[in-house]
Design an enzyme around this catalytic site. Structure first.
Site, PDB file in Angstrom:
ATOM      1  N   ASP A  41      37.422  42.272  19.836  1.00  0.00           N
ATOM      2  CA  ASP A  41      36.885  40.940  20.104  1.00  0.00           C
ATOM      3  C   ASP A  41      37.219  39.998  18.958  1.00  0.00           C
ATOM      4  O   ASP A  41      37.314  40.432  17.802  1.00  0.00           O
ATOM      5  CB  ASP A  41      35.369  40.975  20.323  1.00  0.00           C
ATOM      6  N   ARG A  78      41.787  39.465  29.541  1.00  0.00           N
ATOM      7  CA  ARG A  78      40.568  40.185  29.921  1.00  0.00           C
ATOM      8  C   ARG A  78      40.825  41.210  31.027  1.00  0.00           C
ATOM      9  O   ARG A  78      39.978  41.416  31.898  1.00  0.00           O
ATOM     10  CB  ARG A  78      39.464  39.214  30.346  1.00  0.00           C
ATOM     11  N   ARG A  96      34.449  44.362  32.456  1.00  0.00           N
ATOM     12  CA  ARG A  96      33.377  44.712  33.393  1.00  0.00           C
ATOM     13  C   ARG A  96      33.750  44.764  34.863  1.00  0.00           C
ATOM     14  O   ARG A  96      33.020  45.353  35.658  1.00  0.00           O
ATOM     15  CB  ARG A  96      32.207  43.740  33.213  1.00  0.00           C
ATOM     16  N   TYR A 144      32.305  29.391  16.950  1.00  0.00           N
ATOM     17  CA  TYR A 144      31.258  30.423  17.139  1.00  0.00           C
ATOM     18  C   TYR A 144      30.442  30.612  15.863  1.00  0.00           C
ATOM     19  O   TYR A 144      29.229  30.822  15.913  1.00  0.00           O
ATOM     20  CB  TYR A 144      31.884  31.744  17.594  1.00  0.00           C
ATOM     21  N   ARG A 189      31.749  52.052  28.806  1.00  0.00           N
ATOM     22  CA  ARG A 189      30.928  51.155  27.977  1.00  0.00           C
ATOM     23  C   ARG A 189      29.521  51.727  27.770  1.00  0.00           C
ATOM     24  O   ARG A 189      28.911  51.530  26.710  1.00  0.00           O
ATOM     25  CB  ARG A 189      30.897  49.784  28.663  1.00  0.00           C
TER      26      ARG A 189
HETATM   27  O1  CP3 Z   1      40.963  42.878  28.085  1.00  0.00           O
HETATM   28  C1  CP3 Z   1      41.019  42.139  27.102  1.00  0.00           C
HETATM   29  O2  CP3 Z   1      41.374  40.941  27.181  1.00  0.00           O
HETATM   30  C2  CP3 Z   1      40.820  42.739  25.717  1.00  0.00           C
HETATM   31  C3  CP3 Z   1      39.608  42.512  25.041  1.00  0.00           C
HETATM   32  C4  CP3 Z   1      39.016  41.128  24.723  1.00  0.00           C
HETATM   33  C5  CP3 Z   1      37.625  40.917  24.706  1.00  0.00           C
HETATM   34  N1  CP3 Z   1      37.376  39.664  24.205  1.00  0.00           N
HETATM   35  C6  CP3 Z   1      36.600  41.919  25.088  1.00  0.00           C
HETATM   36  C7  CP3 Z   1      35.251  41.449  25.484  1.00  0.00           C
HETATM   37  C8  CP3 Z   1      39.630  39.934  24.311  1.00  0.00           C
HETATM   38  C9  CP3 Z   1      41.096  39.574  24.211  1.00  0.00           C
HETATM   39  C10 CP3 Z   1      38.569  39.030  23.983  1.00  0.00           C
HETATM   40  C11 CP3 Z   1      38.806  37.661  23.448  1.00  0.00           C
HETATM   41  C12 CP3 Z   1      37.656  36.772  23.245  1.00  0.00           C
HETATM   42  N2  CP3 Z   1      36.385  37.091  22.872  1.00  0.00           N
HETATM   43  C13 CP3 Z   1      37.742  35.356  23.323  1.00  0.00           C
HETATM   44  C14 CP3 Z   1      38.992  34.565  23.615  1.00  0.00           C
HETATM   45  C15 CP3 Z   1      39.327  34.525  25.070  1.00  0.00           C
HETATM   46  C16 CP3 Z   1      38.386  33.717  25.895  1.00  0.00           C
HETATM   47  O3  CP3 Z   1      37.738  34.326  26.777  1.00  0.00           O
HETATM   48  O4  CP3 Z   1      38.308  32.501  25.693  1.00  0.00           O
HETATM   49  C17 CP3 Z   1      36.452  34.846  23.057  1.00  0.00           C
HETATM   50  C18 CP3 Z   1      36.054  33.402  23.063  1.00  0.00           C
HETATM   51  C19 CP3 Z   1      35.607  35.958  22.760  1.00  0.00           C
HETATM   52  C20 CP3 Z   1      34.165  35.921  22.355  1.00  0.00           C
HETATM   53  C21 CP3 Z   1      33.299  36.604  23.334  1.00  0.00           C
HETATM   54  N3  CP3 Z   1      33.264  37.966  23.513  1.00  0.00           N
HETATM   55  C22 CP3 Z   1      32.376  36.017  24.246  1.00  0.00           C
HETATM   56  C23 CP3 Z   1      32.133  34.525  24.378  1.00  0.00           C
HETATM   57  C24 CP3 Z   1      31.805  37.055  24.956  1.00  0.00           C
HETATM   58  C25 CP3 Z   1      30.695  36.933  25.970  1.00  0.00           C
HETATM   59  C26 CP3 Z   1      31.200  36.452  27.289  1.00  0.00           C
HETATM   60  C27 CP3 Z   1      31.598  37.616  28.133  1.00  0.00           C
HETATM   61  O5  CP3 Z   1      32.674  37.556  28.727  1.00  0.00           O
HETATM   62  O6  CP3 Z   1      30.796  38.564  28.205  1.00  0.00           O
HETATM   63  C28 CP3 Z   1      32.395  38.267  24.524  1.00  0.00           C
HETATM   64  C29 CP3 Z   1      32.090  39.634  25.004  1.00  0.00           C
HETATM   65  C30 CP3 Z   1      33.232  40.463  25.453  1.00  0.00           C
HETATM   66  N4  CP3 Z   1      34.454  40.563  24.826  1.00  0.00           N
HETATM   67  C31 CP3 Z   1      33.246  41.325  26.577  1.00  0.00           C
HETATM   68  C32 CP3 Z   1      34.493  41.946  26.604  1.00  0.00           C
HETATM   69  C33 CP3 Z   1      34.982  42.981  27.580  1.00  0.00           C
HETATM   70  C34 CP3 Z   1      32.060  41.552  27.508  1.00  0.00           C
HETATM   71  C35 CP3 Z   1      30.973  42.365  26.882  1.00  0.00           C
HETATM   72  C36 CP3 Z   1      30.780  43.760  27.479  1.00  0.00           C
HETATM   73  O7  CP3 Z   1      31.685  44.327  28.104  1.00  0.00           O
HETATM   74  O8  CP3 Z   1      29.699  44.326  27.283  1.00  0.00           O
END
Ligand code: CP3
Length: 347
Positions: free
Chosen positions: A80, A30, A34, A154, A43
């Site tokens: 994602d 990550r 944000r 999910y 974004r």
């Molecule tokens: O920088 C990075 O790591 C690259 C991008 C990336 C994202 N999601 C972008 C994202 C990666 C590698 C992921 C993986 C991901 N997504 C996982 C596995 C890793 C982990 O955290 O366990 C999971 C379970 C998800 C599913 C997911 N996506 C959730 C549960 C959420 C909401 C929680 C949150 O952090 O907001 C997301 C949204 C998400 N994926 C965001 C980002 C940057 C935030 C949304 C936004 O920026 O508007």
């Protein structure tokens, strides 16, 4: 390997191939997102998160941002794990409290899901191309997908969960039907990771964020077996591309995962003791495992934790990373501080 191609491989790929390097290569799960003001500005150019992920110009820029600011040894593709359920036909939305999917019901099985929509993932491959083209040669680009078990949670819970009772109940009550769901996810995931690799991803990580909620027997069946199958298929198709497995929370089952799946590296979460991580290093490259809260705190606690991790793991193939993702509240200056700490050889 000649000098040119080994230089091209860069530090991350050298370590994934078994070398020991000091300082260790590093990147952060990550690392885009944000906590970065430039990400928040970018974004804002898309209405919703899914459209953002599927707009290659925006997603590639998000991929490059942390590397441009902090100089990690790798970028991770901005996308994602939930784009795969969407490609299988399951409506997906991101709200203020995380992802929402129209739940898959046990009684309907995989009806309504199919591989017909996997081409909806094509824009991600374009993101890979643009990102690879925008990175320094020695900086690796990591592709990724969710592992079938985590993606299934999910899909069946309809979002995040505390107890995973719907997913587990299905798996326990109707293992053959649940295996059908995992096979479908596995098939789409193989296509997704293959597309990323063909577009230029140098390595891939399989995120099994909820690997740690299953009992032993079910862990073997729903975490280890699908990861092994994916790793086998990827190795046959792309023998030179390293695979990082991240069965978060696997605890005492990490070793079995490493041994049985044949991954090149294993991501260890924050609660894995360093002595245990050191032992795993006898078998595979280890990646981890700074507490994301240490990074949020910064200062002396950060420096102390980084030192302890490096001391424990410097003796073998090691990729410095967090034990889970960067928290959105993390001050970017603390990541710069981490970069400085990691730039110097271990004391
Ligand atoms: O920088 C990075 O790591 C690259 C991008 C990336 C994202 N999601 C972008 C994202 C990666 C590698 C992921 C993986 C991901 N997504 C996982 C596995 C890793 C982990 O955290 O366990 C999971 C379970 C998800 C599913 C997911 N996506 C959730 C549960 C959420 C909401 C929680 C949150 O952090 O907001 C997301 C949204 C998400 N994926 C965001 C980002 C940057 C935030 C949304 C936004 O920026 O508007």
């Amino acid at each position: 390997m000649d000098a040119m191609s080994s230089a091209k491989a860069g530090r991350l790929l050298r370590v994934l191939a078994g070398e020991t390097l000091d300082p260790p290569p590093w990147w952060l799960m990550r690392q885009a997102g944000r906590y970065l003001p430039e990400y928040r500005a970018l974004r804002a150019k898309a209405d919703d998160f899914v459209q953002f992920c599927l707009t290659p110009g925006l997603a590639a820029e998000a991929t490059l941002q942390p590397v441009q600011r902090f100089g990690m040894d790798a970028a991770i593709l901005f996308a994602d794990i939930l784009l795969v359920p969407r490609a299988l036909g399951q409506p997906l939305e991101f709200g203020d409290d995380g992802p929402g999917l129209e739940r898959i019901e046990e009684r309907n099985g995989t009806a309504g899901l199919s591989l017909a929509g996997v081409s909806s993932l094509d824009p991600v491959y374009e993101t890979v191309r643009l990102s690879r083209a925008g990175l320094p040669r020695d900086t690796a680009l990591i592709g990724f997908a969710g592992a079938p078990w985590t993606v299934a949670t999910y899909m069946v819970e309809g979002g995040s969960s505390r107890d995973f009772r719907r997913t587990k109940a299905w798996a326990y009550r109707d293992p053959a039907g649940f295996a059908g769901l995992l096979e479908l996810i596995g098939e789409a995931t193989f296509a997704y990771l293959s597309g990323q690799i063909m577009a230029g991803a140098d390595a891939v990580q399989l995120f099994d964020s909820w690997a740690g909620v299953l009992p032993e027997v079910e862990f073997d069946r729903w975490v280890v077996a699908p990861a092994r199958q994916l790793a086998d298929r990827l190795k046959r198709a792309f023998p030179a591309v390293p695979i990082i497995g991240f069965p978060r929370g696997a605890g005492q089952l990490y070793e079995r995962y490493a041994a049985a799946t044949g991954v090149d590296a294993i991501g260890v979460d924050t609660v894995v003791p360093l002595a245990e991580a050191r032992r795993l290093q006898g078998r595979v490259c280890v990646q981890g495992n700074l507490d994301p809260v240490s990074l949020l705190v910064g200062g002396v606690p950060l420096a102390d934790s980084v030192k302890a991790i490096r001391e424990a793991l410097a003796g073998g193939p090691f990729v410095f990373n967090l034990g889970h993702g960067v928290l959105p509240q993390t001050p970017p200056e603390h990541v710069a501080e981490l970069a400085r700490l990691l730039a110097s050889p271990a004391a």
